[in-house]
Scaffold this motif. Structure first.
Motif, short mmCIF file in Angstrom:
data_model
loop_
_atom_site.label_atom_id
_atom_site.label_comp_id
_atom_site.label_asym_id
_atom_site.label_seq_id
_atom_site.Cartn_x
_atom_site.Cartn_y
_atom_site.Cartn_z
N SER A 174 0.83 -1.20 0.00
CA SER A 174 0.00 0.00 0.00
C SER A 174 0.87 1.25 0.00
O SER A 174 0.59 2.21 -0.74
CB SER A 174 -0.91 0.00 1.22
N LEU A 175 1.92 1.26 0.81
CA LEU A 175 2.81 2.43 0.87
C LEU A 175 3.47 2.68 -0.49
O LEU A 175 3.48 3.81 -0.98
CB LEU A 175 3.87 2.20 1.94
N ALA A 176 4.01 1.62 -1.09
CA ALA A 176 4.68 1.78 -2.39
C ALA A 176 3.70 2.24 -3.46
O ALA A 176 4.03 3.08 -4.30
CB ALA A 176 5.33 0.46 -2.79
N THR A 177 2.49 1.68 -3.45
CA THR A 177 1.50 2.04 -4.46
C THR A 177 1.07 3.49 -4.32
O THR A 177 1.00 4.24 -5.31
CB THR A 177 0.27 1.12 -4.35
N ARG A 178 0.78 3.92 -3.10
CA ARG A 178 0.36 5.31 -2.90
C ARG A 178 1.48 6.29 -3.23
O ARG A 178 1.23 7.36 -3.81
CB ARG A 178 -0.13 5.50 -1.47
N ALA A 179 2.71 5.93 -2.90
CA ALA A 179 3.84 6.80 -3.25
C ALA A 179 3.97 6.93 -4.76
O ALA A 179 4.16 8.04 -5.30
CB ALA A 179 5.13 6.24 -2.66
N ALA A 180 3.85 5.81 -5.46
CA ALA A 180 3.95 5.84 -6.92
C ALA A 180 2.82 6.67 -7.53
O ALA A 180 3.04 7.48 -8.45
CB ALA A 180 3.91 4.42 -7.48
N PHE A 181 1.60 6.49 -7.02
CA PHE A 181 0.47 7.21 -7.60
C PHE A 181 0.51 8.70 -7.26
O PHE A 181 0.07 9.53 -8.06
CB PHE A 181 -0.84 6.58 -7.11
N LEU A 182 1.03 9.06 -6.08
CA LEU A 182 1.19 10.49 -5.77
C LEU A 182 2.23 11.10 -6.71
O LEU A 182 2.04 12.22 -7.21
CB LEU A 182 1.62 10.65 -4.31
N ASN A 183 3.31 10.39 -6.94
CA ASN A 183 4.32 10.86 -7.88
C ASN A 183 3.72 11.04 -9.27
O ASN A 183 4.02 12.01 -9.98
CB ASN A 183 5.47 9.84 -7.93
N THR A 184 2.84 10.12 -9.67
CA THR A 184 2.20 10.20 -10.99
C THR A 184 1.28 11.40 -11.08
O THR A 184 1.27 12.13 -12.09
CB THR A 184 1.42 8.90 -11.26
N LEU A 185 0.48 11.62 -10.06
CA LEU A 185 -0.43 12.77 -10.07
C LEU A 185 0.34 14.08 -10.07
O LEU A 185 -0.08 15.07 -10.70
CB LEU A 185 -1.38 12.70 -8.87
N THR A 186 1.48 14.12 -9.39
CA THR A 186 2.33 15.31 -9.44
C THR A 186 2.86 15.51 -10.85
O THR A 186 2.88 16.65 -11.35
CB THR A 186 3.50 15.16 -8.44
N CYS A 187 3.28 14.44 -11.47
CA CYS A 187 3.76 14.51 -12.86
C CYS A 187 2.68 15.05 -13.79
O CYS A 187 2.97 15.81 -14.72
CB CYS A 187 4.21 13.11 -13.29
N LEU A 188 1.41 14.69 -13.53
CA LEU A 188 0.30 15.10 -14.39
C LEU A 188 -0.37 16.38 -13.92
O LEU A 188 -1.42 16.77 -14.43
CB LEU A 188 -0.73 13.97 -14.46
N ASP A 189 0.24 17.04 -12.91
CA ASP A 189 -0.26 18.31 -12.39
C ASP A 189 -1.66 18.17 -11.79
O ASP A 189 -2.49 19.06 -11.90
CB ASP A 189 -0.27 19.38 -13.49
N ARG A 190 -1.90 17.01 -11.11
CA ARG A 190 -3.19 16.78 -10.47
C ARG A 190 -3.04 16.56 -8.96
O ARG A 190 -3.99 16.15 -8.31
CB ARG A 190 -3.87 15.54 -11.09
N GLU A 191 -1.86 16.84 -8.43
CA GLU A 191 -1.62 16.54 -7.02
C GLU A 191 -2.47 17.38 -6.08
O GLU A 191 -2.72 16.96 -4.93
CB GLU A 191 -0.13 16.72 -6.69
N ARG A 192 -2.94 18.54 -6.53
CA ARG A 192 -3.75 19.39 -5.65
C ARG A 192 -5.10 18.76 -5.33
O ARG A 192 -5.78 19.20 -4.39
CB ARG A 192 -3.95 20.77 -6.28
N GLU A 193 -5.49 17.75 -6.09
CA GLU A 193 -6.77 17.08 -5.85
C GLU A 193 -6.68 15.98 -4.80
O GLU A 193 -7.70 15.39 -4.43
CB GLU A 193 -7.31 16.52 -7.17
N VAL A 194 -5.47 15.69 -4.33
CA VAL A 194 -5.31 14.68 -3.28
C VAL A 194 -5.64 15.33 -1.94
O VAL A 194 -5.05 16.35 -1.58
CB VAL A 194 -3.87 14.13 -3.25
#
Length: 539
Positions: free
Chosen positions: A172-192
């Motif tokens: 779970s930790l690795a998956t959430r870290a990867a997906f947060l990194n992905t959303l940051t890459c796609l400029d969607r991190e503010r929606e977390v």
């Protein structure tokens, strides 16, 4: 017919059927037709155990397929291979050998379907991050062209907001870290949501494995949240100063990066791993060996990633086996009554894994399932896997987002004979009723896990033997096997004529060179899953 998952009225496509706790019907050896017993054919040859050598991987696990891999590109090696090539080592320029072509990356993101859309997006972002000057819009454009952008963003956001309860803590930790990194890459991190970020930071402090902790710390830092690697750094100096018997190279490298120290023992232990077959290991090891003052350290060997002219990276040429394929092989062996003849190399490897304290925790349950199937005592890691299997939670409802966890939990419950858990399945609205492979897979998973009444209701009014016969004639062994297992679980009568014809129908699925192994389609090469499917038909 009206309650069937396989042949349904359109207005019932979104009907949700609940599974109830009942024991699975156990009589699979004899089927009734016209009130009397029928005879089923036996397995061929008896050489399955010996012929599994054809599927032996370089790591002494069973390979998914006898086909060699290594020539085609894939997202995972492209992401980490390019990151490896991008690192500066001493006086060498680590700039990628070749710029990546967005069109080629988009085609790969569309066709490399082994991973979910969010994971594919993660690898796309990592692949582009290895090139200077890449902007978030380029990753979004690649994913848009691949047709997975919306799915990827929605999956990543949903997972961060509501983590999959079926995942163990480190997964779970690795998956959430990867997906947060992905959303940051796609400029969607503010929606977390802020609460999701704080939960991730708290879980990071509690985790003891350096690799997922490093990724979580870095992903949170990118969105302005400070996380502490509290537990992972406990005894870090002792481990980094210790000999190479300690943490494996990828964990040692991550620990060095978290601690920002590279003592000589760790340097010496990490350097040979620059030739590791796993590109992620090579990348993290190279990162650890080059941080600090690289100008004062000796030059490192040239990266081995092998970036192609289109900027993609091919799979590792090492033919490695997996625990998933090994479990399928174990199921085939037991179906063919050959489990006591399991290859020595395989039993030795499973016992080694069961005694390896560095085993990835996410492998423990599947290791335990395989050892249980083969009646092997595999050591403390397998014992932990048995405990973790019993604690797995079956999601209340099967969805596209949680299907990996749902099927995993159901398979574990089936293997260890645990009771049926209350769960619901949403009818797939987009499946071809002529070849309902996903529906059949769901039915078999329910039946195997003891939810026989639910499985029977889902197949009510469906001629499963006819589906099996059509699938075999049409070149789909896996669907045919699932149809027969579903028929057996729901007490459908299977004509003697089907069993009589079955050996002939299966003959064209045999591997030409290893006839006790089977291919998914006629004329193909053997795979572990197809071999399992054939032996289940013949059991």
């Amino acid at each position: 017919m009206k309650n069937s998952l396989l042949h349904r009225h359109p207005r019932r496509r979104n009907h949700v059927l609940a599974a109830v706790a009942v024991a699975m019907a156990a009589a699979l050896g004899a089927c009734l037709y016209g009130g009397g017993p029928v005879e089923r054919p036996g397995p061929p040859g008896g050489d399955l155990a010996e012929q599994l050598d054809a599927l032996r991987g370089a790591n002494d696990l069973v390979r998914a397929s006898r086909a060699d891999v290594g020539r085609d590109p894939a997202l995972y090696p492209t992401a980490y291979g390019r990151l490896e090539a991008a690192l500066t080592t001493g006086r060498q320029s680590g700039e990628p050998e070749r710029e990546i072509r967005p069109a080629a990356l988009a085609d790969l993101a569309r066709t490399d379907v082994l991973d979910t859309p969010a994971w594919r997006a993660h690898y796309v972002c990592l692949s582009l991050s290895a090139s200077r000057g890449r902007r978030p819009a380029e990753a979004a454009t690649v994913l848009e062209r691949a047709g997975v952008r919306d799915q990827a963003e929605n999956e990543a956001l949903a997972h961060l907001r509501t983590p999959d309860r079926a995942d163990d803590g480190l997964t779970s930790l690795a998956t959430r870290a990867a997906f947060l990194n992905t959303l940051t890459c796609l400029d969607r991190e503010r929606e977390v949501p802020r609460a999701a970020l704080e939960r991730l930071a708290a879980d990071t402090a509690r985790a003891d494995q350096p690799v997922p902790v490093l990724y979580a710390v870095e992903a949170l830092r990118a969105v302005g949240v400070r996380a502490h690697a509290t537990r992972a750094l406990r005894d870090a100096d002792v481990l980094l100063e210790g000999d190479c018997v300690g943490p494996d190279p990828i964990q040692r490298a991550a620990l060095a990066l978290l601690r920002q120290r590279l003592p000589q023992p760790t340097h010496d232990c990490l350097r040979p791993a620059l030739r590791d077959p796993d590109p992620q290991t090579r990348w993290l090891v190279r990162r650890a060996l080059t941080f600090g003052a690289p100008g004062s350290s000796p030059s490192l060997p040239t990266p081995v990633s092998g970036v192609r002219s289109d900027g993609l990276v091919a799979k590792s040429p090492a033919q490695l086996g997996t625990l998933t394929a090994t479990y399928n092989a174990a199921r085939a062996l037991t179906a063919g009554a050959e489990q006591e003849r399991a290859p020595g190399w395989l039993k030795k490897r499973l016992r080694q894994m069961g005694s390896d304290r560095r085993l990835d925790p996410s492998d423990r349950v599947l290791l335990a399932m395989t050892c249980h199937r083969l009646a092997l005592r595999c050591g403390p890691q397998a014992e932990k896997g048995v405990e973790e299997a019993a604690a797995l939670k079956v999601p209340a409802r099967l969805t596209d987002a949680n299907q990996r966890g749902w099927y995993g939990a159901m398979a574990a419950r089936a293997e260890f004979g645990l009771s049926c858990r209350h769960t619901s399945v949403t009818l797939p609205a987009d499946e071809d009723p002529a070849v309902p492979s996903r529906s059949l897979r769901t039915v078999v998973a329910l039946a195997d896990a003891g939810c026989a009444d639910q499985a029977a209701r889902l197949t009510e009014g469906t001629d499963l033997p006819a589906l099996a016969r059509e699938a075999l004639a049409g070149g789909d062994l896996l669907t045919a096997s699932d149809a027969v297992q579903a028929a057996l679980a729901s007490d459908q009568s299977i004509p003697q004529a089907f069993w009589t014809q079955l050996p002939g129908l299966l003959r064209r699925y045999r591997d030409a060179d290893f006839p006790d192994l089977y291919a998914p389609s006629p004329g193909g090469v053997a795979s572990a899953d197809a071999t399992r499917a054939a032996y289940y038909l013949l059991a």
